[in-house]
Design a protein around this motif. Sequence first.
Motif, PDB file in Angstrom:
ATOM      1  N   VAL A 150     -17.307  17.200   5.453  1.00 22.76           N
ATOM      2  CA  VAL A 150     -16.655  17.475   4.175  1.00 22.76           C
ATOM      3  C   VAL A 150     -15.679  16.346   3.927  1.00 22.76           C
ATOM      4  O   VAL A 150     -14.969  15.918   4.846  1.00 22.76           O
ATOM      5  CB  VAL A 150     -15.906  18.821   4.225  1.00 22.76           C
ATOM      6  CG1 VAL A 150     -15.255  19.136   2.889  1.00 22.76           C
ATOM      7  CG2 VAL A 150     -16.812  19.951   4.657  1.00 22.76           C
ATOM      8  N   SER A 151     -15.636  15.832   2.703  1.00 23.61           N
ATOM      9  CA  SER A 151     -14.716  14.748   2.402  1.00 23.61           C
ATOM     10  C   SER A 151     -14.216  14.869   0.972  1.00 23.61           C
ATOM     11  O   SER A 151     -14.757  15.619   0.167  1.00 23.61           O
ATOM     12  CB  SER A 151     -15.389  13.388   2.609  1.00 23.61           C
ATOM     13  OG  SER A 151     -16.472  13.237   1.707  1.00 23.61           O
ATOM     14  N   GLY A 152     -13.177  14.117   0.680  1.00 20.19           N
ATOM     15  CA  GLY A 152     -12.635  14.127  -0.671  1.00 20.19           C
ATOM     16  C   GLY A 152     -11.553  13.082  -0.818  1.00 20.19           C
ATOM     17  O   GLY A 152     -11.232  12.346   0.117  1.00 20.19           O
ATOM     18  N   MET A 206       5.959   2.414   1.058  1.00 23.85           N
ATOM     19  CA  MET A 206       5.150   2.786  -0.105  1.00 23.85           C
ATOM     20  C   MET A 206       5.942   2.428  -1.354  1.00 23.85           C
ATOM     21  O   MET A 206       6.787   3.197  -1.792  1.00 23.85           O
ATOM     22  CB  MET A 206       4.798   4.269  -0.073  1.00 23.85           C
ATOM     23  CG  MET A 206       3.920   4.638   1.109  1.00 23.85           C
ATOM     24  SD  MET A 206       3.535   6.398   1.180  1.00 23.85           S
ATOM     25  CE  MET A 206       2.398   6.527  -0.192  1.00 23.85           C
ATOM     26  N   GLY A 207       5.664   1.265  -1.899  1.00 28.86           N
ATOM     27  CA  GLY A 207       6.327   0.830  -3.114  1.00 28.86           C
ATOM     28  C   GLY A 207       5.763   1.535  -4.328  1.00 28.86           C
ATOM     29  O   GLY A 207       4.806   2.306  -4.235  1.00 28.86           O
ATOM     30  N   PRO A 208       6.332   1.279  -5.497  1.00 30.12           N
ATOM     31  CA  PRO A 208       5.852   1.899  -6.723  1.00 30.12           C
ATOM     32  C   PRO A 208       4.385   1.570  -6.981  1.00 30.12           C
ATOM     33  O   PRO A 208       3.919   0.476  -6.661  1.00 30.12           O
ATOM     34  CB  PRO A 208       6.735   1.277  -7.812  1.00 30.12           C
ATOM     35  CG  PRO A 208       7.952   0.787  -7.096  1.00 30.12           C
ATOM     36  CD  PRO A 208       7.478   0.401  -5.726  1.00 30.12           C
ATOM     37  N   GLY A 209       3.673   2.544  -7.543  1.00 32.52           N
ATOM     38  CA  GLY A 209       2.282   2.323  -7.914  1.00 32.52           C
ATOM     39  C   GLY A 209       1.408   3.531  -7.641  1.00 32.52           C
ATOM     40  O   GLY A 209       1.887   4.587  -7.237  1.00 32.52           O
ATOM     41  N   ALA A 210       0.106   3.357  -7.878  1.00 31.50           N
ATOM     42  CA  ALA A 210      -0.880   4.423  -7.688  1.00 31.50           C
ATOM     43  C   ALA A 210      -1.454   4.363  -6.275  1.00 31.50           C
ATOM     44  O   ALA A 210      -1.733   3.283  -5.754  1.00 31.50           O
ATOM     45  CB  ALA A 210      -2.000   4.265  -8.714  1.00 31.50           C
ATOM     46  N   TYR A 211      -1.627   5.531  -5.671  1.00 31.06           N
ATOM     47  CA  TYR A 211      -2.157   5.658  -4.313  1.00 31.06           C
ATOM     48  C   TYR A 211      -3.320   6.640  -4.307  1.00 31.06           C
ATOM     49  O   TYR A 211      -3.373   7.560  -5.115  1.00 31.06           O
ATOM     50  CB  TYR A 211      -1.085   6.162  -3.347  1.00 31.06           C
ATOM     51  CG  TYR A 211      -0.008   5.130  -3.095  1.00 31.06           C
ATOM     52  CD1 TYR A 211      -0.056   4.329  -1.972  1.00 31.06           C
ATOM     53  CD2 TYR A 211       1.038   4.951  -3.993  1.00 31.06           C
ATOM     54  CE1 TYR A 211       0.919   3.372  -1.735  1.00 31.06           C
ATOM     55  CE2 TYR A 211       2.015   4.002  -3.770  1.00 31.06           C
ATOM     56  CZ  TYR A 211       1.950   3.216  -2.640  1.00 31.06           C
ATOM     57  OH  TYR A 211       2.902   2.268  -2.412  1.00 31.06           O
ATOM     58  N   THR A 212      -4.226   6.454  -3.369  1.00 28.06           N
ATOM     59  CA  THR A 212      -5.336   7.372  -3.158  1.00 28.06           C
ATOM     60  C   THR A 212      -5.322   7.821  -1.711  1.00 28.06           C
ATOM     61  O   THR A 212      -5.202   7.000  -0.802  1.00 28.06           O
ATOM     62  CB  THR A 212      -6.688   6.688  -3.471  1.00 28.06           C
ATOM     63  OG1 THR A 212      -6.679   6.240  -4.824  1.00 28.06           O
ATOM     64  CG2 THR A 212      -7.846   7.652  -3.270  1.00 28.06           C
ATOM     65  N   VAL A 213      -5.429   9.135  -1.499  1.00 29.21           N
ATOM     66  CA  VAL A 213      -5.585   9.695  -0.165  1.00 29.21           C
ATOM     67  C   VAL A 213      -7.053  10.057  -0.012  1.00 29.21           C
ATOM     68  O   VAL A 213      -7.596  10.840  -0.798  1.00 29.21           O
ATOM     69  CB  VAL A 213      -4.717  10.962   0.033  1.00 29.21           C
ATOM     70  CG1 VAL A 213      -4.940  11.555   1.422  1.00 29.21           C
ATOM     71  CG2 VAL A 213      -3.257  10.656  -0.200  1.00 29.21           C
ATOM     72  N   GLU A 214      -7.716   9.464   0.975  1.00 30.53           N
ATOM     73  CA  GLU A 214      -9.119   9.771   1.270  1.00 30.53           C
ATOM     74  C   GLU A 214      -9.146  10.536   2.585  1.00 30.53           C
ATOM     75  O   GLU A 214      -8.478  10.158   3.536  1.00 30.53           O
ATOM     76  CB  GLU A 214      -9.920   8.480   1.404  1.00 30.53           C
ATOM     77  CG  GLU A 214      -9.871   7.622   0.155  1.00 30.53           C
ATOM     78  CD  GLU A 214     -10.454   6.232   0.377  1.00 30.53           C
ATOM     79  OE1 GLU A 214     -10.668   5.825   1.535  1.00 30.53           O
ATOM     80  OE2 GLU A 214     -10.682   5.551  -0.639  1.00 30.53           O
TER      81      GLU A 214
END
Length: 86
Positions: free
Chosen positions: A73-75, A54-62
């Motif tokens: 249920v999700s998010g 996981m390099g630098p930057g923005a991540y999203t956990v779905e």
Amino acid sequence: LWFSQRAELAVTRVRIVGPAGEVPVGPLQRQSGAQGRAARDADQTVVAPVRGAMGPGAYTVEWRTMAADGHPVSGRTGFRVGAPAR
């Protein structure tokens, strides 16, 4: 991820997406070794072990799972990884 109720691992899915695409995660598991109230919280916690870099930057956990009443249920939530300190 912490849920307000016990999440069934068999129907829970977690995906992490970052600057380089999807980050592989290992099999989902529960937090282990806790006792008392911490054990209840652990029962409501799902851990998705990261298997890739996981390099630098923005991540999203779905995530998605099923509520006790059978409804899906999700998010999603986001976080950032900073550059290493020098």
